[in-house]
Design a protein around this motif. Structure first.
Motif, PDB file in Angstrom:
ATOM      1  N   ALA A 273      35.388 -13.575   4.833  1.00 29.22           N
ATOM      2  CA  ALA A 273      36.285 -14.435   5.621  1.00 29.22           C
ATOM      3  C   ALA A 273      35.949 -14.399   7.113  1.00 29.22           C
ATOM      4  CB  ALA A 273      37.736 -13.990   5.418  1.00 29.22           C
ATOM      5  N   HIS A 274      34.841 -13.758   7.474  1.00 28.09           N
ATOM      6  CA  HIS A 274      34.380 -13.667   8.868  1.00 28.09           C
ATOM      7  C   HIS A 274      35.343 -12.882   9.763  1.00 28.09           C
ATOM      8  CE1 HIS A 274      31.353 -16.676   7.891  1.00 28.09           C
ATOM      9  NE2 HIS A 274      32.301 -17.427   7.397  1.00 28.09           N
ATOM     10  N   GLU A 275      36.186 -12.064   9.149  1.00 30.26           N
ATOM     11  CA  GLU A 275      37.113 -11.268   9.971  1.00 30.26           C
ATOM     12  C   GLU A 275      36.424 -10.015  10.507  1.00 30.26           C
ATOM     13  OE1 GLU A 275      40.960 -12.648   7.313  1.00 30.26           O
ATOM     14  OE2 GLU A 275      40.519 -10.527   7.537  1.00 30.26           O
ATOM     15  N   ILE A 276      35.473  -9.503   9.744  1.00 27.35           N
ATOM     16  CA  ILE A 276      34.683  -8.355  10.203  1.00 27.35           C
ATOM     17  C   ILE A 276      33.211  -8.696   9.990  1.00 27.35           C
ATOM     18  CG2 ILE A 276      36.474  -6.645   9.763  1.00 27.35           C
ATOM     19  CD1 ILE A 276      34.999  -5.939   7.172  1.00 27.35           C
ATOM     20  N   PHE A 277      32.341  -7.856  10.540  1.00 28.93           N
ATOM     21  CA  PHE A 277      30.921  -8.186  10.526  1.00 28.93           C
ATOM     22  C   PHE A 277      30.107  -7.092   9.848  1.00 28.93           C
ATOM     23  CE2 PHE A 277      32.643 -10.105  14.573  1.00 28.93           C
ATOM     24  CZ  PHE A 277      32.900 -11.322  13.977  1.00 28.93           C
ATOM     25  N   LEU A 278      28.808  -7.361   9.737  1.00 27.79           N
ATOM     26  CA  LEU A 278      27.932  -6.463   8.990  1.00 27.79           C
ATOM     27  C   LEU A 278      28.034  -5.003   9.431  1.00 27.79           C
ATOM     28  CD1 LEU A 278      25.877  -6.418   6.736  1.00 27.79           C
ATOM     29  CD2 LEU A 278      24.101  -6.977   8.407  1.00 27.79           C
ATOM     30  N   PRO A 279      28.058  -4.693  10.731  1.00 29.02           N
ATOM     31  CA  PRO A 279      28.187  -3.278  11.109  1.00 29.02           C
ATOM     32  C   PRO A 279      29.439  -2.625  10.515  1.00 29.02           C
ATOM     33  CG  PRO A 279      27.535  -4.562  13.006  1.00 29.02           C
ATOM     34  CD  PRO A 279      27.864  -5.548  11.918  1.00 29.02           C
ATOM     35  N   ASP A 280      30.526  -3.380  10.456  1.00 29.48           N
ATOM     36  CA  ASP A 280      31.764  -2.825   9.886  1.00 29.48           C
ATOM     37  C   ASP A 280      31.580  -2.528   8.393  1.00 29.48           C
ATOM     38  OD1 ASP A 280      33.225  -3.400  12.383  1.00 29.48           O
ATOM     39  OD2 ASP A 280      32.936  -5.480  11.777  1.00 29.48           O
ATOM     40  N   VAL A 281      30.875  -3.429   7.697  1.00 23.04           N
ATOM     41  CA  VAL A 281      30.648  -3.246   6.257  1.00 23.04           C
ATOM     42  C   VAL A 281      29.773  -2.020   6.016  1.00 23.04           C
ATOM     43  CG1 VAL A 281      29.700  -4.283   4.166  1.00 23.04           C
ATOM     44  CG2 VAL A 281      30.840  -5.728   5.849  1.00 23.04           C
ATOM     45  N   LEU A 282      28.733  -1.892   6.839  1.00 19.30           N
ATOM     46  CA  LEU A 282      27.826  -0.759   6.644  1.00 19.30           C
ATOM     47  C   LEU A 282      28.518   0.564   6.960  1.00 19.30           C
ATOM     48  CD1 LEU A 282      24.561  -2.257   8.170  1.00 19.30           C
ATOM     49  CD2 LEU A 282      25.137  -1.961   5.767  1.00 19.30           C
ATOM     50  N   LEU A 283      29.336   0.577   7.980  1.00 17.75           N
ATOM     51  CA  LEU A 283      30.076   1.810   8.299  1.00 17.75           C
ATOM     52  C   LEU A 283      31.030   2.172   7.167  1.00 17.75           C
ATOM     53  CD1 LEU A 283      31.002   1.526  12.062  1.00 17.75           C
ATOM     54  CD2 LEU A 283      29.647   3.309  10.972  1.00 17.75           C
ATOM     55  N   ALA A 284      31.684   1.149   6.623  1.00 18.51           N
ATOM     56  CA  ALA A 284      32.598   1.401   5.501  1.00 18.51           C
ATOM     57  C   ALA A 284      31.812   1.943   4.307  1.00 18.51           C
ATOM     58  CB  ALA A 284      33.344   0.123   5.135  1.00 18.51           C
ATOM     59  N   ALA A 285      30.621   1.382   4.087  1.00 19.41           N
ATOM     60  CA  ALA A 285      29.800   1.848   2.966  1.00 19.41           C
ATOM     61  C   ALA A 285      29.418   3.309   3.166  1.00 19.41           C
ATOM     62  CB  ALA A 285      28.551   0.976   2.851  1.00 19.41           C
ATOM     63  N   LYS A 286      29.078   3.665   4.396  1.00 20.95           N
ATOM     64  CA  LYS A 286      28.723   5.074   4.663  1.00 20.95           C
ATOM     65  C   LYS A 286      29.932   5.979   4.468  1.00 20.95           C
ATOM     66  CE  LYS A 286      24.467   5.107   6.978  1.00 20.95           C
ATOM     67  NZ  LYS A 286      23.592   5.925   7.814  1.00 20.95           N
ATOM     68  N   ALA A 287      31.092   5.484   4.857  1.00 19.69           N
ATOM     69  CA  ALA A 287      32.312   6.272   4.641  1.00 19.69           C
ATOM     70  C   ALA A 287      32.562   6.450   3.139  1.00 19.69           C
ATOM     71  CB  ALA A 287      33.497   5.580   5.306  1.00 19.69           C
TER      72      ALA A 287
END
Lengths: 212, 485
Positions: A54-68
């Motif tokens: 939905a374009h509310e967050i961006f790729l860096p946010d997704v990658l950080l969440a994945a690392k978490a």
């Protein structure tokens, strides 16, 4: 707010330390690993994927969440294995022979891991034989192939053909991705799907595994 | 470093201004308003009453330029600062007073109604790159006598942003001023925190009508900012050369500055305009013409050299539909305006010269303006020196996507437009519906209109606005407005 909701929200915020701590707390409180995984970690990643689309967050946010996600999953995986609970599936992934561009492939691997999948990353310049052998060795359900160069795209067809030879075709899903690829090309070479970005790859793999 | 563009040398500016001053003093200004002629006479101008001409003096011009503010601010309806019109700050606002509206998917425009205006005002609330709203088009379902004031009423009722507006008659000013007083509470509060700018247009060549010159005087009495919209038509109602058109523009605009400042020294003004080259093939005034934009940018330089904040009708298009021409002309204008440092750029949403408004284009233009504003931020170092650590991190991690440096600066360094701008790869674009620009803009219009929240004015203020508007409607012959706030 209950513990699993806090866990989900910490994951959405990409806070790996907090995710690890809350996972430990959940286990200490007597919660089983499976609900911690499903209602905490995977629930959080699902929100992240939806917000990215939905374009509310961006790729860096997704990658950080994945690392978490890794931080929690690393604690849960041995317990899940011990309890005989499958952790979502196994994917062999690599950049095809002759191609040294692995940034996109690495992002997809991070996101697949972040979705709770086990990823066997073969790296770059991977020969067709290695894709097939690794899939057989690890019992993978999916082979993911990446290419950036138009000159290396034909290697993907070789992997598909080798899967036919070895009797894997139809049993192991073959997905392709990379800047010059397209759904049309995937169909043309007999691959099962083309994934246009990392989040899409997660959706496609989960659909194949029946966990979407 | 702020990127800039310049078209005139200092020497050329001085010569243009000197010629314009000479025109004002020796050829004079035709003014169809006895009160304004009397005002000028009182300050030393020679008057030819029969010809309705005022011959300025150098002193009138000098004193006017001395008292005119170098900049000012606009405040929203809640009293919060919203627009800074000073220095080289660039702000964007929609075009004004279109007579038709183009619906999504339609190939012909139509006459707009009050319901269209409400959708527009609601949409304006969700467009962050347009700092103010304007009374963008004229609802045709109310009597002519209240069409100007009704736009302002609806704007105040559905959007908190300040308003660029104007009167169609002398009589309308009273109501439009009273609507503002209802919002601010007193004349002093309104003068201290201006809520609107009134566009006032001289007539080419170097004339003022009774209505527009009276509007200038009336605005000055209440400290309401004015933007002068001089419209030399190069090659038709102005010399064909750009310098000649600029001389005329300077004379017309300086005459407006004088009327304001002699009425009330210190009245905030914008050195504005809507000039155009005249297209001798079609007998039209193309706003998307590069020559038109060059005149805009050049008079902006003249205005700045005189110490005045500026305005221009720029960033709009002559195209009839939301097509490639519309995008090209609007983007070229918005970017040039930004590079020139024009303070108030009027034009977003406008098609068909200045006569047709499109909500879908407004959404697209919001992105164009966002891109232009991003350009103005220029390039400055942000933790870039020394560089080695950043590159070591990239080599170690394989990328910098989740680097703390990336996360600190991403949203400032990169402009990420809304969904109206297609940035997806082809497969994702196809999966998300394969939408055209028009379809994406339409979806964004609907999303933003649906997301609208009521303006936070006190209910008593809203009721007062409606009482004032209802009374005007009754005087105009209707007992019920199509839409009330």
């Amino acid at each position: 707010m209950d513990l699993l909701t806090r866990l989900s929200e910490s994951l959405q915020g990409g806070d790996a330390d907090q995710v690890a701590e809350l996972t430990r707390q959940a286990l200490a409180a007597g919660l089983a690993p499976k609900p911690i995984l499903d209602q905490g970690l995977i629930a959080g990643m699902t929100v992240v994927g939806d917000r990215f689309k939905a374009h509310e967050i961006f790729l860096p946010d997704v990658l950080l969440a994945a690392k978490a996600m890794y931080a929690g999953l690393d604690l849960l995986r041995p317990l899940l294995a011990k309890a005989g609970v499958a952790t979502g599936g196994r994917v062999v992934i690599g950049t095809v022979r002759g191609d040294l561009h692995d940034i996109g492939k690495n992002l997809v691997a991070i996101m697949l891991r972040g979705a709770g999948l086990e990823v066997i990353d073969l790296g770059k310049d991977v020969a067709p034989e290695r894709f097939v052998a690794a899939a057989q060795e690890h019992g993978a359900q999916v082979i993911g192939m990446s290419a950036l160069l138009t000159t290396t795209m034909p290697v993907m067809r070789q992997v598909v053909d080798l899967c036919r030879e070895r009797g894997l075709y139809g049993k192991v899903k073959l997905i392709v991705g990379g800047a010059p690829l397209s759904a049309e090309y995937a169909r043309e070479i007999g691959a099962d799907a083309y994934c246009f970005d990392g989040v899409n790859a997660v959706d496609v793999v989960k659909r194949y595994l029946g966990t979407a | 470093m702020r990127p800039t563009v310049h078209l005139l040398s200092e020497e050329l500016i001085e010569r243009i201004v000197a010629e314009a001053r000479d025109l004002l003093c020796t050829l004079g200004v035709e003014i169809h308003n006895p009160g304004v002629l009397e005002l000028l006479h009182g300050h030393g101008a020679r008057i030819d009453a029969a010809a309705q001409r005022a011959f300025f003096t150098p002193d009138i011009i000098d004193r006017s330029l001395e008292s005119a503010p170098h900049g000012f601010k606009l405040y929203d309806s809640l009293g919060q600062e919203a627009v800074d019109l000073s220095g080289d700050r660039t702000n964007y606002t929609p075009g004004s007073a279109a007579i038709t509206i183009l619906d999504h998917g339609a190939d012909r425009s139509r006459r707009p109604a009050a319901a269209d205006y409400v959708r527009y005002a609601k949409l304006m609330c969700g467009l962050p790159n347009l700092a103010s709203q304007s009374t963008a088009f004229i609802p045709q379902d109310v009597p002519e006598k209240i069409q100007d004031s009704y736009r302002l009423y609806l704007s105040l009722g559905f959007c908190e942003k300040p308003v660029v507006t104007g009167c169609f008659t002398v009589e309308a000013f009273e109501l439009m001023k009273d609507l503002q007083l209802a919002v601010r509470g007193s004349a002093e509060a309104l003068a201290a925190r201006p809520l609107t700018i009134f566009s006032c247009c001289p007539t080419a060549p170097i004339k003022w009508s009774d209505v527009t010159s009276q509007n200038v005087v009336d605005c000055a009495r209440f400290g309401i900012p004015v933007e002068y919209i001089s419209m030399p038509l190069s090659g038709f109602m102005a010399p064909v050369t750009m310098v000649g058109s600029l001389i005329q523009h300077t004379a017309e605009t300086l005459s407006g500055v004088a009327i304001s400042q002699l009425t009330r020294p210190g009245t905030p003004v914008l050195y504005g305009g809507s000039p155009a080259v005249f297209d001798v093939r079609y007998e039209t005034t193309p706003m998307g013409d590069i020559g038109t934009m060059m005149i805009d940018c050049a008079y902006n330089e003249i205005g700045k050299s005189l110490g005045l904040p500026t305005q221009a009708y720029i960033g709009l298009s002559d195209a009839k539909l939301l097509d490639a021409q519309a995008g090209f002309e609007s983007a070229a204008g918005a970017l040039l305006a930004a590079l020139s440092g024009i303070n108030n750029c009027s034009g977003s949403g406008m098609l068909d010269f200045e006569s047709c408004f499109s909500l879908e284009k407004l959404v697209l233009d919001n992105e164009i303006c966002g891109s232009a504003l991003h350009l103005l931020r220029g390039i400055t170092p942000k933790e870039d020196f020394p560089a080695r650590a950043r590159f070591e991190e990239m080599l170690a991690e394989g990328h910098l996507l989740i680097s703390a440096h990336t996360r600190r600066h991403l949203r400032q360094e990169h402009y990420l437009p809304g969904p109206v701008i297609d940035r997806a790869n082809k497969s994702r674009w196809a999966e998300e519906g394969g939408k055209t620009l028009g379809e994406r803009a339409r979806a964004e219009v609907e999303r933003l209109v649906a997301a609208h929240r009521p303006v936070r004015l006190d209910s008593g203020v809203k009721q007062q606005l409606t009482r004032l508007m209802n009374a005007a409607a009754l005087r105009a012959g209707i007992d019920r407005l199509p839409v009330s706030i």
